[in-house]
Design a protein around this motif. Structure first.
Motif, PDB file in Angstrom:
ATOM      1  N   CYS A 137       2.854  11.513   1.994  1.00  0.00           N
ATOM      2  CA  CYS A 137       1.817  12.459   2.431  1.00  0.00           C
ATOM      3  C   CYS A 137       0.506  11.748   2.729  1.00  0.00           C
ATOM      4  O   CYS A 137      -0.129  12.003   3.757  1.00  0.00           O
ATOM      5  N   GLN A 138       0.092  10.859   1.841  1.00  0.00           N
ATOM      6  CA  GLN A 138      -1.180  10.186   2.073  1.00  0.00           C
ATOM      7  C   GLN A 138      -1.111   9.275   3.295  1.00  0.00           C
ATOM      8  O   GLN A 138      -2.085   9.135   4.021  1.00  0.00           O
ATOM      9  N   LEU A 139       0.047   8.690   3.546  1.00  0.00           N
ATOM     10  CA  LEU A 139       0.202   7.875   4.756  1.00  0.00           C
ATOM     11  C   LEU A 139       0.136   8.733   6.015  1.00  0.00           C
ATOM     12  O   LEU A 139      -0.494   8.345   7.001  1.00  0.00           O
ATOM     13  N   SER A 140       0.759   9.905   5.985  1.00  0.00           N
ATOM     14  CA  SER A 140       0.741  10.766   7.173  1.00  0.00           C
ATOM     15  C   SER A 140      -0.655  11.317   7.454  1.00  0.00           C
ATOM     16  O   SER A 140      -0.982  11.623   8.597  1.00  0.00           O
ATOM     17  N   LEU A 141      -1.485  11.404   6.413  1.00  0.00           N
ATOM     18  CA  LEU A 141      -2.866  11.871   6.589  1.00  0.00           C
ATOM     19  C   LEU A 141      -3.851  10.716   6.778  1.00  0.00           C
ATOM     20  O   LEU A 141      -5.049  10.949   6.917  1.00  0.00           O
ATOM     21  N   ASN A 142      -3.334   9.484   6.796  1.00  0.00           N
ATOM     22  CA  ASN A 142      -4.181   8.284   6.945  1.00  0.00           C
ATOM     23  C   ASN A 142      -5.301   8.236   5.916  1.00  0.00           C
ATOM     24  O   ASN A 142      -6.455   7.940   6.241  1.00  0.00           O
ATOM     25  N   LEU A 143      -4.962   8.522   4.658  1.00  0.00           N
ATOM     26  CA  LEU A 143      -5.975   8.539   3.607  1.00  0.00           C
ATOM     27  C   LEU A 143      -6.301   7.147   3.074  1.00  0.00           C
ATOM     28  O   LEU A 143      -7.352   6.935   2.494  1.00  0.00           O
ATOM     29  N   ASN A 144      -5.390   6.205   3.268  1.00  0.00           N
ATOM     30  CA  ASN A 144      -5.587   4.827   2.813  1.00  0.00           C
ATOM     31  C   ASN A 144      -5.863   4.731   1.312  1.00  0.00           C
ATOM     32  O   ASN A 144      -6.745   4.002   0.874  1.00  0.00           O
ATOM     33  N   TRP A 145      -5.090   5.487   0.529  1.00  0.00           N
ATOM     34  CA  TRP A 145      -5.230   5.448  -0.917  1.00  0.00           C
ATOM     35  C   TRP A 145      -4.649   4.157  -1.465  1.00  0.00           C
ATOM     36  O   TRP A 145      -3.673   3.626  -0.957  1.00  0.00           O
ATOM     37  N   PHE A 146      -5.256   3.687  -2.545  1.00  0.00           N
ATOM     38  CA  PHE A 146      -4.687   2.588  -3.306  1.00  0.00           C
ATOM     39  C   PHE A 146      -3.546   3.144  -4.156  1.00  0.00           C
ATOM     40  O   PHE A 146      -3.436   4.356  -4.361  1.00  0.00           O
ATOM     41  N   ASP A 147      -2.706   2.257  -4.676  1.00  0.00           N
ATOM     42  CA  ASP A 147      -1.565   2.686  -5.493  1.00  0.00           C
ATOM     43  C   ASP A 147      -1.994   3.535  -6.684  1.00  0.00           C
ATOM     44  O   ASP A 147      -1.328   4.505  -7.031  1.00  0.00           O
ATOM     45  N   ASP A 148      -3.127   3.177  -7.312  1.00  0.00           N
ATOM     46  CA  ASP A 148      -3.563   3.960  -8.469  1.00  0.00           C
ATOM     47  C   ASP A 148      -3.987   5.365  -8.065  1.00  0.00           C
ATOM     48  O   ASP A 148      -3.792   6.321  -8.820  1.00  0.00           O
TER      49      ASP A 148
END
Length: 94
Positions: free
Chosen positions: A65-76
């Motif tokens: 989900c975060q990849l599809s929204l291009n959020l660029n979250w870290f693993d944590d």
């Protein structure tokens, strides 16, 4: 330094690093509210035919989900959100 002391220090470091990496539930809740609820409500988590069937699968789904929204979250950040969802809705064992 004797072997017992080295092992004791190493064990303490492992325990400390685990504590540092514990999920931040409050941060996960905030990330969820700011990002996930724009696409869907909580019905995705509570429906009988939900896609996620394990704690590992939950982390993978949050990552997708975060990849599809291009959020660029870290693993944590992924794990914070996954653990918030697990505690709030899924209740999987680790």
């Amino acid at each position: 330094m004797n072997l017992l002391r080295i092992l004791t220090i190493a064990g303490a470091m492992v325990i400390a690093s685990g504590a540092i990496q514990a999920a931040d539930i409050a941060a996960g809740k905030k990330q969820h509210q700011q990002n996930c609820l724009s696409c869907h409500g909580s019905e995705v988590y509570t429906r009988e035919d939900r896609r996620v069937q394990s704690r590992k699968g939950l982390s993978a789904q949050v990552q997708r989900c975060q990849l599809s929204l291009n959020l660029n979250w870290f693993d944590d950040e992924v794990e914070n959100t996954a653990e918030y969802l697990n505690r709030e809705y899924y209740h999987f064992n680790k």
